[in-house]
Design a protein around this motif. Structure first.
Motif, short mmCIF file in Angstrom:
data_model
loop_
_atom_site.label_atom_id
_atom_site.label_comp_id
_atom_site.label_asym_id
_atom_site.label_seq_id
_atom_site.Cartn_x
_atom_site.Cartn_y
_atom_site.Cartn_z
N UNK A 155 0.77 -1.13 -0.10
CA UNK A 155 0.06 -0.05 -0.13
C UNK A 155 0.88 1.35 0.04
N UNK A 156 0.59 2.11 -0.86
CA UNK A 156 1.05 3.56 -0.94
C UNK A 156 2.47 3.59 -1.87
N UNK A 157 2.76 2.57 -2.42
CA UNK A 157 3.87 2.43 -3.37
C UNK A 157 3.79 3.29 -4.54
N UNK A 158 4.65 3.76 -5.26
CA UNK A 158 4.72 4.50 -6.25
C UNK A 158 5.86 4.32 -7.02
N UNK A 159 5.91 4.22 -8.41
CA UNK A 159 6.99 3.98 -9.33
C UNK A 159 7.10 5.03 -10.21
N UNK A 160 8.35 5.47 -10.34
CA UNK A 160 8.62 6.54 -11.20
C UNK A 160 9.60 6.09 -12.42
N UNK A 216 -1.38 -9.39 -1.31
CA UNK A 216 -2.62 -8.35 -1.09
C UNK A 216 -3.01 -7.86 -1.98
N UNK A 217 -2.07 -7.55 -3.13
CA UNK A 217 -2.34 -7.02 -4.42
C UNK A 217 -2.54 -7.79 -5.43
N UNK A 218 -2.93 -9.22 -5.19
CA UNK A 218 -3.29 -9.90 -6.33
C UNK A 218 -2.18 -10.85 -7.04
N UNK A 219 -1.09 -11.01 -6.25
CA UNK A 219 0.10 -11.80 -6.88
C UNK A 219 -0.06 -13.47 -6.61
N UNK A 220 0.15 -14.06 -7.66
CA UNK A 220 -0.12 -15.37 -7.42
C UNK A 220 1.37 -15.93 -6.90
N UNK A 221 0.88 -17.12 -5.97
CA UNK A 221 1.97 -17.73 -5.24
C UNK A 221 2.40 -19.10 -5.82
N UNK A 222 3.63 -19.32 -5.86
CA UNK A 222 4.25 -20.63 -6.74
C UNK A 222 5.25 -20.97 -5.47
N UNK A 265 10.08 -8.51 7.33
CA UNK A 265 8.70 -8.18 8.12
C UNK A 265 8.69 -8.83 9.60
N UNK A 266 8.50 -8.17 10.35
CA UNK A 266 8.48 -8.93 11.81
C UNK A 266 7.35 -9.12 12.11
N UNK A 267 5.98 -8.95 11.43
CA UNK A 267 4.70 -9.56 11.71
C UNK A 267 4.31 -9.98 10.43
N UNK A 268 4.81 -10.75 9.71
CA UNK A 268 4.46 -11.32 8.51
C UNK A 268 3.09 -12.30 8.32
N UNK A 269 2.58 -12.03 7.31
CA UNK A 269 1.15 -12.93 7.03
C UNK A 269 1.96 -14.06 6.51
N UNK A 270 1.21 -15.31 6.58
CA UNK A 270 1.83 -16.56 5.77
C UNK A 270 0.53 -17.13 5.29
N UNK A 271 -0.46 -16.70 4.99
CA UNK A 271 -1.61 -17.20 4.52
C UNK A 271 -1.36 -17.71 2.98
N UNK A 272 -0.83 -16.98 2.18
CA UNK A 272 -0.48 -17.19 0.85
C UNK A 272 0.85 -18.23 0.68
#
Length: 304
Positions: A155-160, A216-222, A265-272
């Motif tokens: 969230x909040x990332x921008x690319x230039x 969370x942005x829709x990436x596919x997990x492999x 990440x010190x509080x990582x999600x791991x569902x994916x």
């Protein structure tokens, strides 16, 4: 039966997995919000009060979330975690580990200082200097990404990519965190490596639908096999530098095949990650966590 405090604002899927793993080891649990905790600095009572633990401190504290808020609020939430550890309670990950990694600037500083490969990064407060730096990078053929110091899940990332993009150069509360963009070929992807007690236990390749590779942005997990020693060693070295019990390490590989650490990440999600892993990550976390909870090694603190 011992009782564990799971620090979270929203237990959800992760809270349920931890609850099940704790039950398998004969432990009870209570979900606790840091917003409901307090310090009680008077004689005759517990110095730290957690809801559901008014008469006795928990046997351990598993941190699954630290709420946002004002600087005063966040400092207070971390004070609670620091105080619990000083009282001999196992806090997993503890307040110091969270402080080092919730702030991307300090994470980048510590990794770079230790010689851990990470993309060139700049953190500054002047918009004019940020624009000058960004223009220099673009002229040199590089692209940039700006990130909020405190944030997750992409969230909040921008690319230039070109000079015209700099009209929307983004700061967060007056601070610019700029990192050189690392291209990895036609299919955008990176790696999430999960490390517990200094050892890699699971990893995945995250393939983004855009240049963002967050689940969370829709990436596919492999799934990724753990025989890539360079990938695993880099993640383990990063976690060691930051002195963490466990972590999710985000690593990217450029088109030359070189790995570098993006975030830790010190509080990582791991569902994916769990969806493509054979091991039970919650079970591994709880086994390691409970091995550190040794109530016989500390004086029991009760209300007197």
């Amino acid at each position: 039966m011992g009782t564990i405090a799971i620090i979270t604002e929203d237990p959800g899927w992760h809270g349920a997995r931890l609850r099940e793993a704790l039950a398998a080891h004969g432990y009870g649990y209570r979900y606790v919000s840091l917003t409901a905790c307090r310090l009680n600095l008077e004689s005759g009572g517990l110095p730290v009060i957690l809801p559901g633990f008014e008469d006795r401190l928990p046997d351990g504290v598993f941190v699954r979330g630290v709420p946002g808020g004002s600087l005063d609020q966040v400092v207070f939430y971390l004070d609670v975690l620091h105080a619990l550890k000083l009282l001999g309670i196992t806090v997993y990950n503890d307040g110091r580990a969270i402080e080092r990694t919730v702030d991307k600037a300090m994470t980048s500083f510590l990794l770079q200082r230790a010689g851990i490969l990470t993309p060139p990064t700049w953190v500054l407060g002047s918009r004019d200097e940020a624009l000058e730096l960004a223009e220099r990078e673009l002229r040199a053929g590089h692209q940039l990404v700006s990130k909020p110091l405190f944030g997750s899940q992409g969230q909040g990332l921008q690319r230039y990519e070109k000079p015209d993009d700099l009209a929307r150069l983004s700061d967060t509360n007056g601070v610019f965190y700029l990192q050189r963009f690392v291209g990895c070929g036609e299919q955008s992807h990176d790696f999430r490596v999960f490390v517990i007690r200094g050892k890699t236990v699971a990893a995945m390749r995250r393939c983004g639908v855009s240049w963002l590779n967050n689940v969370a942005q829709g990436a596919r997990c492999e799934p990724v096999r753990l025989d890539d020693l360079l990938l695993c060693r880099l993640a383990e070295d990063a976690v060691k530098v930051l002195d963490m019990d466990y972590a999710g390490v985000d690593i990217i590989r450029d088109h030359h095949g070189r790995y570098s650490v993006l975030e830790v990440n010190s509080i990582p999600a791991w569902k994916g990650l769990q969806s493509v892993s054979k091991v039970s990550i919650a079970d591994l976390l709880v086994e390691d966590f409970l091995s550190l909870c040794q109530p016989e090694s500390r004086e029991e603190i009760r209300v007197r």
